[in-house]
Enzyme design. Structure first.
Site, PDB file in Angstrom:
ATOM      1  N   ARG A 172     -71.840  80.825 -65.592  1.00 29.56           N
ATOM      2  CA  ARG A 172     -71.695  79.704 -66.525  1.00 29.56           C
ATOM      3  C   ARG A 172     -71.021  80.180 -67.813  1.00 29.56           C
ATOM      4  NH1 ARG A 172     -70.679  75.681 -67.595  1.00 29.56           N
ATOM      5  NH2 ARG A 172     -71.832  75.508 -69.530  1.00 29.56           N
ATOM      6  N   ARG A 176     -64.767  75.797 -74.115  1.00 31.56           N
ATOM      7  CA  ARG A 176     -64.810  74.479 -74.764  1.00 31.56           C
ATOM      8  C   ARG A 176     -63.405  74.077 -75.182  1.00 31.56           C
ATOM      9  NH1 ARG A 176     -69.500  76.201 -78.589  1.00 31.56           N
ATOM     10  NH2 ARG A 176     -71.245  76.319 -77.116  1.00 31.56           N
ATOM     11  N   ARG A 255     -80.698  98.275 -68.127  1.00 31.19           N
ATOM     12  CA  ARG A 255     -79.784  98.755 -69.154  1.00 31.19           C
ATOM     13  C   ARG A 255     -80.584  98.952 -70.425  1.00 31.19           C
ATOM     14  NH1 ARG A 255     -76.133  95.774 -71.616  1.00 31.19           N
ATOM     15  NH2 ARG A 255     -76.635  93.778 -70.686  1.00 31.19           N
ATOM     16  N   ARG A 286     -70.747  95.734 -80.133  1.00 36.26           N
ATOM     17  CA  ARG A 286     -70.710  94.814 -81.265  1.00 36.26           C
ATOM     18  C   ARG A 286     -71.308  95.455 -82.519  1.00 36.26           C
ATOM     19  NH1 ARG A 286     -74.669  90.302 -78.390  1.00 36.26           N
ATOM     20  NH2 ARG A 286     -76.226  91.784 -77.676  1.00 36.26           N
ATOM     21  N   GLU A 311     -73.924  98.615 -81.818  1.00 37.10           N
ATOM     22  CA  GLU A 311     -74.717  98.552 -80.577  1.00 37.10           C
ATOM     23  C   GLU A 311     -73.929  99.163 -79.432  1.00 37.10           C
ATOM     24  OE1 GLU A 311     -76.559  94.683 -79.834  1.00 37.10           O
ATOM     25  OE2 GLU A 311     -76.134  94.916 -77.702  1.00 37.10           O
ATOM     26  N   TYR A 359     -84.683  88.661 -67.427  1.00 38.77           N
ATOM     27  CA  TYR A 359     -84.275  88.468 -68.809  1.00 38.77           C
ATOM     28  C   TYR A 359     -84.885  87.153 -69.299  1.00 38.77           C
ATOM     29  CZ  TYR A 359     -82.104  87.797 -73.176  1.00 38.77           C
ATOM     30  OH  TYR A 359     -81.951  87.597 -74.519  1.00 38.77           O
ATOM     31  N   ASP A 361     -85.388  84.784 -72.805  1.00 40.92           N
ATOM     32  CA  ASP A 361     -85.264  84.551 -74.236  1.00 40.92           C
ATOM     33  C   ASP A 361     -86.669  84.343 -74.800  1.00 40.92           C
ATOM     34  OD1 ASP A 361     -82.594  84.738 -75.044  1.00 40.92           O
ATOM     35  OD2 ASP A 361     -82.110  82.781 -74.170  1.00 40.92           O
TER      36      ASP A 361
HETATM   37  P1  FAD Z   1     -91.574  92.551 -75.099  1.00 45.80           P
HETATM   38  O1  FAD Z   1     -91.201  91.970 -76.398  1.00 45.80           O
HETATM   39  O2  FAD Z   1     -90.729  93.613 -74.523  1.00 45.80           O
HETATM   40  O3  FAD Z   1     -93.078  93.117 -75.257  1.00 45.80           O
HETATM   41  C1  FAD Z   1     -93.682  93.957 -74.305  1.00 45.80           C
HETATM   42  C2  FAD Z   1     -94.637  94.888 -75.043  1.00 45.80           C
HETATM   43  O4  FAD Z   1     -95.400  95.628 -74.081  1.00 45.80           O
HETATM   44  C3  FAD Z   1     -93.923  95.908 -75.921  1.00 45.80           C
HETATM   45  O5  FAD Z   1     -94.380  95.830 -77.248  1.00 45.80           O
HETATM   46  C4  FAD Z   1     -94.294  97.248 -75.270  1.00 45.80           C
HETATM   47  O6  FAD Z   1     -94.447  98.302 -76.226  1.00 45.80           O
HETATM   48  C5  FAD Z   1     -95.612  96.923 -74.589  1.00 45.80           C
HETATM   49  N1  FAD Z   1     -95.924  97.832 -73.502  1.00 45.80           N
HETATM   50  C6  FAD Z   1     -95.124  98.182 -72.456  1.00 45.80           C
HETATM   51  N2  FAD Z   1     -95.744  99.100 -71.681  1.00 45.80           N
HETATM   52  C7  FAD Z   1     -96.970  99.322 -72.239  1.00 45.80           C
HETATM   53  C8  FAD Z   1     -98.066 100.168 -71.914  1.00 45.80           C
HETATM   54  N3  FAD Z   1     -98.034 101.006 -70.852  1.00 45.80           N
HETATM   55  N4  FAD Z   1     -99.170 100.155 -72.698  1.00 45.80           N
HETATM   56  C9  FAD Z   1     -99.213  99.342 -73.797  1.00 45.80           C
HETATM   57  N5  FAD Z   1     -98.192  98.523 -74.153  1.00 45.80           N
HETATM   58  C10 FAD Z   1     -97.098  98.520 -73.387  1.00 45.80           C
HETATM   59  N6  FAD Z   1     -84.426  86.338 -77.176  1.00 45.80           N
HETATM   60  C11 FAD Z   1     -83.979  85.244 -77.836  1.00 45.80           C
HETATM   61  O7  FAD Z   1     -84.576  84.178 -77.710  1.00 45.80           O
HETATM   62  N7  FAD Z   1     -82.886  85.320 -78.655  1.00 45.80           N
HETATM   63  C12 FAD Z   1     -82.207  86.481 -78.842  1.00 45.80           C
HETATM   64  O8  FAD Z   1     -81.223  86.513 -79.597  1.00 45.80           O
HETATM   65  C13 FAD Z   1     -82.654  87.642 -78.154  1.00 45.80           C
HETATM   66  N8  FAD Z   1     -82.002  88.804 -78.292  1.00 45.80           N
HETATM   67  C14 FAD Z   1     -82.430  89.890 -77.597  1.00 45.80           C
HETATM   68  C15 FAD Z   1     -81.744  91.083 -77.746  1.00 45.80           C
HETATM   69  C16 FAD Z   1     -82.156  92.211 -77.050  1.00 45.80           C
HETATM   70  C17 FAD Z   1     -81.417  93.498 -77.225  1.00 45.80           C
HETATM   71  C18 FAD Z   1     -83.264  92.132 -76.162  1.00 45.80           C
HETATM   72  C19 FAD Z   1     -83.719  93.326 -75.377  1.00 45.80           C
HETATM   73  C20 FAD Z   1     -83.950  90.945 -76.029  1.00 45.80           C
HETATM   74  C21 FAD Z   1     -83.545  89.812 -76.736  1.00 45.80           C
HETATM   75  N9  FAD Z   1     -84.234  88.614 -76.634  1.00 45.80           N
HETATM   76  C22 FAD Z   1     -83.788  87.521 -77.310  1.00 45.80           C
HETATM   77  C23 FAD Z   1     -85.409  88.493 -75.749  1.00 45.80           C
HETATM   78  C24 FAD Z   1     -86.739  88.751 -76.453  1.00 45.80           C
HETATM   79  O9  FAD Z   1     -86.780  90.060 -76.960  1.00 45.80           O
HETATM   80  C25 FAD Z   1     -87.804  88.528 -75.395  1.00 45.80           C
HETATM   81  O10 FAD Z   1     -87.863  87.195 -75.039  1.00 45.80           O
HETATM   82  C26 FAD Z   1     -89.170  88.922 -75.817  1.00 45.80           C
HETATM   83  O11 FAD Z   1     -89.148  90.258 -76.222  1.00 45.80           O
HETATM   84  C27 FAD Z   1     -90.080  88.760 -74.636  1.00 45.80           C
HETATM   85  O12 FAD Z   1     -91.347  89.124 -74.977  1.00 45.80           O
HETATM   86  P2  FAD Z   1     -92.281  89.940 -73.982  1.00 45.80           P
HETATM   87  O13 FAD Z   1     -93.614  89.857 -74.604  1.00 45.80           O
HETATM   88  O14 FAD Z   1     -92.118  89.493 -72.589  1.00 45.80           O
HETATM   89  O15 FAD Z   1     -91.708  91.443 -73.983  1.00 45.80           O
HETATM   90  N1  UDP Z   2     -69.286  88.427 -72.550  1.00 46.16           N
HETATM   91  C1  UDP Z   2     -68.001  88.927 -72.615  1.00 46.16           C
HETATM   92  N2  UDP Z   2     -67.374  89.036 -73.839  1.00 46.16           N
HETATM   93  C2  UDP Z   2     -68.001  88.704 -74.990  1.00 46.16           C
HETATM   94  C3  UDP Z   2     -69.317  88.183 -74.933  1.00 46.16           C
HETATM   95  C4  UDP Z   2     -69.930  88.067 -73.695  1.00 46.16           C
HETATM   96  O1  UDP Z   2     -67.434  89.278 -71.604  1.00 46.16           O
HETATM   97  O2  UDP Z   2     -67.392  88.851 -76.070  1.00 46.16           O
HETATM   98  C5  UDP Z   2     -69.925  88.311 -71.207  1.00 46.16           C
HETATM   99  C6  UDP Z   2     -70.519  89.633 -70.749  1.00 46.16           C
HETATM  100  O3  UDP Z   2     -70.361  89.743 -69.349  1.00 46.16           O
HETATM  101  C7  UDP Z   2     -71.984  89.498 -71.112  1.00 46.16           C
HETATM  102  C8  UDP Z   2     -72.247  88.009 -70.913  1.00 46.16           C
HETATM  103  O4  UDP Z   2     -70.999  87.378 -71.250  1.00 46.16           O
HETATM  104  O5  UDP Z   2     -72.802  90.301 -70.284  1.00 46.16           O
HETATM  105  C9  UDP Z   2     -73.398  87.471 -71.781  1.00 46.16           C
HETATM  106  O6  UDP Z   2     -73.129  87.779 -73.142  1.00 46.16           O
HETATM  107  P1  UDP Z   2     -74.122  87.512 -74.345  1.00 46.16           P
HETATM  108  O7  UDP Z   2     -73.536  88.131 -75.565  1.00 46.16           O
HETATM  109  O8  UDP Z   2     -74.459  86.078 -74.373  1.00 46.16           O
HETATM  110  O9  UDP Z   2     -75.426  88.284 -73.912  1.00 46.16           O
HETATM  111  P2  UDP Z   2     -76.433  89.176 -74.738  1.00 46.16           P
HETATM  112  O10 UDP Z   2     -75.930  90.571 -74.548  1.00 46.16           O
HETATM  113  O11 UDP Z   2     -76.385  88.746 -76.161  1.00 46.16           O
HETATM  114  O12 UDP Z   2     -77.724  88.905 -74.104  1.00 46.16           O
END
Ligand code: FAD
Ligand code: UDP
Length: 378
Positions: A172, A176, A255, A286, A311, A359, A361
């Site tokens: 997806r 636009r 990853r 980025r 990053e 994954y 959010d």
């Molecule tokens: P986590 O936040 O990962 O929490 C899991 C916890 O379990 C951690 O604190 C960890 O330390 C703990 N744990 C693991 N193993 C053990 C153990 N053995 N003993 C005790 N504790 C343990 N979401 C958005 O909506 N918008 C965004 O822009 C966005 N950007 C993101 C960017 C990145 C790089 C990443 C990785 C995620 C992003 N997310 C984003 C997603 C968001 O981080 C997740 O939705 C959220 O973290 C999910 O919460 P969770 O509780 O499932 O997991």
């Molecule tokens: N993507 C890309 N170019 C960009 C931004 C995104 O090719 O400039 C593609 C890439 O395959 C990426 C996917 O779109 O894995 C999702 O990107 P997004 O930035 O939304 O994901 P995030 O890494 O923030 O979760």
């Protein structure tokens, strides 16, 4: 204690908050030294600028019950996320829109003309038969735009040639045919006014919730470990599912990201919060510049300093923080096997990003936790 929660991310804290509000005594353990999982943020000490420690987190949702729930703990700013990308030292708006197309082709196409052009350029492959990410990308937007904005960025993110990635990764890809460059389409969007950590702390702030940090569930020298607790009381486990079962079905692949943070002696480095780097010769994917997430804090943030974070993306080893599931065919087979094992684990529910190898959010993690509470625990 009525319930033990492993992991204090949004999933674990939502369960904890609901359980505490209904009168249960809850203990939450986390192996990190702070609560909040990957959404945790802290102020960079020399500038006071809020930095998202595990990568930029933007809150957005179209789910009314999640929106109502999160507003019990924080208000939100009116921040709207927009992303730009640098290709051959020229900056273009994302997601690919009429502005990107006209700038790229040095043209003034109308929406209909741009649509016709992309349709013609995309004729090389049929979207339905696309065998891999590259064919899918070309089928959706045509080769020139694909090669400029998608091929090398995706290659850097996944360390894999897009010809070897499944087509679904970009099934997806939004294009636009107007000048709308909002990154998200959701009904509600914003950043927590007092920051992420204040929000997360408010969720945990209840006399029925006891949080123990620096406490690993698999560390048998601490009392609330796996061997001592499973079968004794209900447990919600939000750590990695393969780790729970000692990797008996193999390690699932993830990853991870490396972040390089720098305080610069300039008021504004890039003029926006996130700049992607589309080309292969730039090693990072980025750069985040955190002050731009909170323009409303201009009077308290310094005007002569800024914090940026580059990053980098790579495959995770067992020692790294797992961030994004890779989801190879072997991973999907492994996950099915782990799900079966999880189903047989007495009184243990697996949730969240790591516990379900998905994954999610933030709004999805919170929504899934509310459902687990209502349907399986309450
Ligand atoms: P986590 O936040 O990962 O929490 C899991 C916890 O379990 C951690 O604190 C960890 O330390 C703990 N744990 C693991 N193993 C053990 C153990 N053995 N003993 C005790 N504790 C343990 N979401 C958005 O909506 N918008 C965004 O822009 C966005 N950007 C993101 C960017 C990145 C790089 C990443 C990785 C995620 C992003 N997310 C984003 C997603 C968001 O981080 C997740 O939705 C959220 O973290 C999910 O919460 P969770 O509780 O499932 O997991
Ligand atoms: N993507 C890309 N170019 C960009 C931004 C995104 O090719 O400039 C593609 C890439 O395959 C990426 C996917 O779109 O894995 C999702 O990107 P997004 O930035 O939304 O994901 P995030 O890494 O923030 O979760």
């Amino acid at each position: 204690m009525d319930i033990l929660i492993v992991g204090s991310g949004f999933f674990g804290l939502t369960i904890a908050e609901r359980a505490a509000a209904s009168g249960r005594k809850v203990t939450v353990i986390d192996r990190r030294h702070h609560i909040g999982g990957n959404a945790y943020s802290e102020d960079e000490p020399t500038t006071g600028i809020e930095v998202h420690r595990y990568g930029a987190h933007l809150f957005h949702t179209s789910n009314p019950s999640v929106w109502e729930y999160v507003n019990r703990f924080t208000t939100f700013t009116n921040y709207v996320h927009r992303v730009y990308t640098n290709h051959k030292n020229v900056v273009y708006p994302l997601p690919i829109n009429l502005g990107t197309i006209n700038q790229f082709f040095q043209a003034a196409y109308s929406p209909a003309e741009a649509r016709a052009l992309v349709h013609e350029l995309a004729g090389e492959f049929d979207s339905k038969d696309a065998a891999n990410l590259e064919e899918k990308g070309i089928a959706l937007i045509g080769r020139p735009l694909y090669e400029a904005f998608i091929r090398d960025y995706t290659g850097k993110q996944w360390q894999t040639d897009p010809k070897d990635l499944p087509a679904e990764v970009i099934s997806r890809l939004p294009v636009r045919y107007n000048y709308d460059n909002r990154y998200f389409n959701d009904t509600w969007e914003g950043l927590p006014t007092q920051g992420y950590t204040a929000w997360l702390e408010r969720m945990a702030d209840h006399p029925n919730i006891d949080v123990k940090l620096d406490t690993d569930f698999f560390d048998e020298s601490q009392p609330l470990n796996k061997r001592a607790t499973v079968g004794q009381l209900p447990i919600v486990y939000t750590g990695p599912v393969d780790r729970y079962f000692d990797y008996v079905e193999g390690a699932l692949s993830w990853r991870t990201l490396d972040f390089e943070q720098e305080v610069l002696q300039v008021g504004d480095y890039q003029g926006t919060s996130v700049m992607n780097y589309a080309d292969a010769d730039v090693p990072y994917t980025r750069i985040h510049e955190f002050k731009h997430f909170h323009p409303e804090r201009a009077d308290r943030y310094p005007t002569d300093k800024t914090v940026i974070m580059r990053e980098f993306s790579r495959f995770a080893t067992r020692e790294d923080e797992p961030y994004y599931p890779v989801n190879t065919p072997e991973d999907r087979a492994g996950l099915l096997a782990y799900r079966e094992l999880a189903g047989g684990e007495k009184d243990v529910l697996f949730g969240g990003r790591l516990g379900t190898y998905q994954y999610l959010d933030m709004h999805m993690a919170i929504g899934a936790a509310l459902s687990m509470w209502n349907n399986q625990l309450a």
